[in-house]
Design a protein around this motif. Structure first.
Motif, mmCIF file in Angstrom:
data_model
loop_
_atom_site.group_PDB
_atom_site.id
_atom_site.type_symbol
_atom_site.label_atom_id
_atom_site.label_comp_id
_atom_site.label_asym_id
_atom_site.label_seq_id
_atom_site.Cartn_x
_atom_site.Cartn_y
_atom_site.Cartn_z
ATOM 1 N N HIS A 1 0.889 -1.123 0.113
ATOM 2 C CA HIS A 1 -0.041 -0.039 -0.026
ATOM 3 C C HIS A 1 0.900 1.288 -0.040
ATOM 4 C CE1 HIS A 1 1.141 -0.735 4.173
ATOM 5 N NE2 HIS A 1 0.791 0.157 4.464
ATOM 6 N N ASP B 1 -5.447 2.158 -1.589
ATOM 7 C CA ASP B 1 -6.616 1.408 -1.202
ATOM 8 C C ASP B 1 -7.053 1.799 0.181
ATOM 9 O OD1 ASP B 1 -8.963 -0.745 -0.872
ATOM 10 O OD2 ASP B 1 -8.753 -0.686 -2.780
ATOM 11 N N THR C 1 -8.886 0.026 1.917
ATOM 12 C CA THR C 1 -8.973 -1.065 2.966
ATOM 13 C C THR C 1 -7.560 -1.201 3.760
ATOM 14 O OG1 THR C 1 -9.959 -2.318 0.901
ATOM 15 C CG2 THR C 1 -8.997 -3.615 2.674
ATOM 16 N N LYS D 1 -13.182 -7.568 -2.523
ATOM 17 C CA LYS D 1 -12.197 -6.554 -2.275
ATOM 18 C C LYS D 1 -10.727 -7.155 -2.202
ATOM 19 C CE LYS D 1 -11.732 -2.277 -1.557
ATOM 20 N NZ LYS D 1 -12.234 -1.152 -2.420
ATOM 21 N N VAL E 1 -7.667 -5.911 -4.800
ATOM 22 C CA VAL E 1 -6.243 -5.273 -4.446
ATOM 23 C C VAL E 1 -5.330 -6.319 -4.964
ATOM 24 C CG1 VAL E 1 -4.790 -5.004 -2.527
ATOM 25 C CG2 VAL E 1 -7.264 -4.433 -2.561
ATOM 26 N N ASN F 1 -4.997 -5.352 -8.819
ATOM 27 C CA ASN F 1 -4.324 -4.129 -9.034
ATOM 28 C C ASN F 1 -2.797 -4.066 -8.735
ATOM 29 O OD1 ASN F 1 -6.739 -2.809 -9.579
ATOM 30 N ND2 ASN F 1 -7.135 -2.234 -7.439
#
Length: 455
Positions: free
Chosen positions: A179, A185, A187, A354, A358, A361
């Motif tokens: 991340h 994201d 999340t 979800k 991720v 991506n």
């Protein structure tokens, strides 16, 4: 099912008037009627959604925020109303073009076309969340369809297994520090709240640690002070590779306590919000709604998951002598035992989708997976088409809450479609609709839907 295999390539000679708008002979009136019925329902739905999003920002809204909220409500209302309108229109057009109905053109193909076209109206930032929402609903519906055909079989606590594996994958990426690169994201912000910043990656001490702890004198348990020293050692014991400051036992216990309190507060807050009308009318049954074991379920699940995850992670660091992002895999899987306190298929499927988003991506950012143009629009259209297929031909497979949502948007039309001509497919579709109407106690006293525009 034998009939379905024989007729899959044969068109059923049925008019769209007989099937999709039996209350009016005009296709134009049938399409315009559902448009007029869906506009106020869509407006109510998205007004609540956007206003809740505004409240969740936890600050006084500015004029710009109010402007974006109003524009968003109108755009989303136009999107959902257009989706309903184009569905009926596409059913009629495909029937005229093909001369009849095929298994895929009863609901799936018209919905796919209508959903893709309608989603072009919606804001691009809203397309992916919408795709994930309908994917959640469609996954459960697809599983129910396969299970009714005997192709799959549910296992006890399967939703907990899905949620545990999904959270484990997210925590592995969180510990890798994915991340902090190209993948941004929300999340991971939720994981920071749940697990704390100590477990946030990338791991800073992957190398083997050679620091040795100083020799300690043996404890004499004949003295009370020895027990105090033992407690102090256990409380402050910490491996040099651990990312936290306090001792491992304190870290794990506090790591379980905070999510427990937050989970209980969240669940109680949601119950209060959903029962706000009863509270105002002083008809709230506090003991039944709030002061019960059910209010502790979410807190127990989150707290025990966090506690076990952190305890296993610290244990692995102490045993192996170093820290590693891969420790999140056994820690997450074992921590999933705590999730048995709150088995919820909706949350499990949402986290699963979800996680897949991720991972996709991340894969595209690393060049491992190809980037598919407008994939979110394709996913939304396919999943919505599957849900419409279930609502019309296999109503027992769809989630009750989504069926009620379709009833509201369509003005009860999806419960009034005449699907008797499609009984040849062997799905007993009309009986499934009758069973759903009876189970959900849907009021069908009126012979017409909302805004019938009878001609």
């Amino acid at each position: 099912m034998t009939g379905q295999s024989k007729l899959v390539d044969a068109a059923i000679k049925c008019s769209c008037h007989e099937y999709v708008h039996p209350w009016t002979a005009s296709c134009f009136c049938g399409a315009c009627g559902i448009l007029l019925a869906s506009i106020p329902a869509s407006m109510r739905t998205y007004s609540i959604v956007y206003l809740l999003a505004l409240v969740m920002k936890m600050r006084i809204p500015r004029l710009l925020d109010l402007k974006h909220t109003i524009i968003g409500i109108f755009k989303s209302t136009a999107f959902l109303s257009t989706n309903a309108y184009l569905f009926t229109l596409c059913v009629c057009l495909l029937r005229r073009l093909l001369g009849g109905f095929y298994f895929s053109t009863v609901a799936f193909m018209p919905t796919f076309i209508a959903s893709y076209a309608a989603l072009c109206i919606e804001r691009p930032a809203r397309r992916t969340p919408l795709a994930l929402y309908v994917a959640n609903e469609a996954t459960e519906a697809l599983w129910n369809m396969l299970e009714s055909r005997g192709l799959v079989r549910s296992i006890p606590n399967g939703q907990v297994l899905i949620l545990g594996c999904s959270l484990t994958a997210l925590l592995f990426m969180y510990r890798l520090g994915v991340h902090k690169g190209a993948i941004k994201d929300v999340t991971f912000k939720a994981l920071t709240i749940l697990m704390g910043k100590e477990e946030e990656g990338p791991v800073k001490t992957p190398a083997v640690t050679t620091t040795q702890s100083p020799c300690r004198q043996p404890l004499n348990f004949r003295r009370i002070s020895a027990y105090v020293q033992l407690y102090d050692r256990l409380r402050n014991a910490k491996h040099p590779s651990c990312p936290h400051r306090q001792g491992c036992s304190t870290y794990a216990l506090l790591g379980g306590l905070k999510p427990f309190v937050g989970g209980v507060g969240l669940q109680v807050g949601l119950k209060l919000l959903l029962n706000i009308t009863k509270i105002v009318k002083l008809k709230m049954d506090w003991r039944k709604q709030i002061f019960n074991k059910g209010s502790l379920q979410l807190g127990l699940a989150l707290g025990s998951f966090s506690l076990i995850f952190k305890a296993i992670s610290c244990g692995l660091r102490n045993v192996c002598g170093h820290d590693s992002a891969s420790f999140a895999i056994p820690a997450g899987l074992l921590g999933s035992i705590g999730l048995l306190q709150f088995p919820n298929i909706t949350i499990s499927l949402y986290i699963m989708w979800k996680t897949l988003q991720v991972l996709y991506n991340w894969g595209t950012a690393e060049g491992v997976l190809p980037e598919i143009t407008h994939f979110n629009m394709i996913l939304y259209s396919a999943c919505t088409a599957l849900l419409f297929h279930c609502a019309i031909l296999e109503a027992n497979s769809i989630r009750s809450s989504y069926y009620k949502f379709l009833l509201t948007i369509s003005g009860t039309r999806n419960a009034r479609f005449n699907v008797r001509p499609f009984e040849a497919y062997g799905l007993k579709s009309q009986n499934q609709i009758f069973d759903t109407i009876k189970r959900l106690k849907i009021d069908m006293t009126s012979p017409f839907p909302t805004m019938p525009l009878t001609v």
